[in-house]
Enzyme design. Structure first.
Site, PDB file in Angstrom:
ATOM      1  N   ARG A 100      -5.003   6.315  -7.548  1.00 41.37           N
ATOM      2  CA  ARG A 100      -4.643   7.740  -7.583  1.00 41.37           C
ATOM      3  C   ARG A 100      -4.452   8.209  -9.027  1.00 41.37           C
ATOM      4  NH1 ARG A 100      -3.369   9.407  -2.361  1.00 41.37           N
ATOM      5  NH2 ARG A 100      -3.012   7.691  -0.904  1.00 41.37           N
ATOM      6  N   SER A 104      -1.435   5.799   1.860  1.00 44.86           N
ATOM      7  CA  SER A 104      -2.669   5.022   1.985  1.00 44.86           C
ATOM      8  C   SER A 104      -2.711   4.248   3.299  1.00 44.86           C
ATOM      9  CB  SER A 104      -2.806   4.059   0.805  1.00 44.86           C
ATOM     10  OG  SER A 104      -2.889   4.775  -0.411  1.00 44.86           O
ATOM     11  N   LEU A 124       0.891  -1.153   0.000  1.00 43.35           N
ATOM     12  CA  LEU A 124       0.000   0.000   0.000  1.00 43.35           C
ATOM     13  C   LEU A 124       0.934   1.207   0.000  1.00 43.35           C
ATOM     14  CD1 LEU A 124      -2.786  -0.711   2.666  1.00 43.35           C
ATOM     15  CD2 LEU A 124      -3.157  -0.216   0.247  1.00 43.35           C
ATOM     16  N   ASP A 125       0.671   2.199  -0.833  1.00 43.51           N
ATOM     17  CA  ASP A 125       1.603   3.323  -0.853  1.00 43.51           C
ATOM     18  C   ASP A 125       1.612   4.046   0.497  1.00 43.51           C
ATOM     19  OD1 ASP A 125      -0.296   5.587  -0.907  1.00 43.51           O
ATOM     20  OD2 ASP A 125      -0.771   4.926  -2.931  1.00 43.51           O
ATOM     21  N   LYS A 126       2.638   4.826   0.705  1.00 43.58           N
ATOM     22  CA  LYS A 126       2.899   5.407   2.030  1.00 43.58           C
ATOM     23  C   LYS A 126       1.723   6.232   2.547  1.00 43.58           C
ATOM     24  CE  LYS A 126       6.459   8.004   4.537  1.00 43.58           C
ATOM     25  NZ  LYS A 126       7.786   8.674   4.430  1.00 43.58           N
TER      26      LYS A 126
END
Length: 231
Positions: A188, A102, A98-100
């Site tokens: 995104r 999120s 999961l990106d930072k």
């Protein structure tokens, strides 16, 4: 058992990384360098760069409700990495990312055998996300998102069209999206294509596993029933 499977199952690193280490001559069995595809015998002593590799005793499967600001990497040199955040007493690693910015559901394990099953795009495992954006959602936006969106894919260094997916509006600024693929920063990038900016992104389901009431920043072991569904 193949050597790369044994080392991966121990939690030391992925099979791909094992193969790279074997090619570099850093893996020995009973003191001897070996080649790719080596099959182990009972009682073999396996070392990587002189470090003894021991058979894993127990499989660990954890569910974390990741907060924003935590980076999904096992690299100890990166500040705010997920391993330091969880602080589990045994070696584990995150399954996927999961990106930072999120938050939400992510799995951690020491079982390398489940990684390919969960991450291979062709397996099309569904994941649900709750997404909040910076301006009012329109019916056209929902329809366009569901139909597939041309976005930049940094791995291919070019644009790709996302697969059609389910998108359901929840309120003026929030929607739920179900994906069966996981391109880099996909949601995104999809939103940005229509001049929307994501202000909050939460993953709430992976396959048959749901976040439920697990509080932000908390983790728990999977139940035996959940492990069975995972496999």
């Amino acid at each position: 058992m193949r050597l790369n499977q044994f080392i991966s199952a121990s939690g030391f690193c992925s099979r791909r990384k094992v193969d790279k280490l074997i090619k570099e001559g850093k893996v020995t069995v009973n003191g001897n360098q070996i080649s790719l595809g080596h099959v182990m015998s009972e009682g073999d002593r396996v070392e990587v760069d002189g470090q003894l590799i021991k058979a894993k005793v127990n499989d660990v499967y954890l569910m974390l409700n990741k907060p924003p600001g935590v980076t999904c990497t096992a690299a100890s040199g990166i500040e705010g990495n997920i391993i330091d955040f969880v602080n589990y007493p045994e070696r584990i690693f995150p399954v996927g990312r999961l990106d930072k910015q999120s938050e939400g559901l992510i799995l951690l394990t020491n079982d390398g055998s489940i990684v390919n099953e969960l991450l291979k795009e062709e397996n099309e495992h569904e994941k649900d996300y709750i997404v909040t954006v910076d301006k009012k959602i329109t019916a056209e936006f929902i329809e366009d998102m569901a139909s597939g969106v041309d976005i930049y894919n940094p791995r291919k260094k070019g644009n790709v069209k996302t697969k059609p997916c389910r998108v359901v509006q929840l309120d003026d600024y929030c929607f739920k999206i179900t994906l069966s693929q996981g391109l880099n920063r996909q949601i995104r990038r999809m939103c940005r294509r229509f001049q929307y900016t994501v202000t909050q992104l939460q993953r709430v389901r992976i396959k048959d596993l749901s976040l439920g009431t697990l509080a932000l920043g908390e983790w728990r072991p999977l139940t035996q029933e959940e492990i069975a569904k995972l496999k």
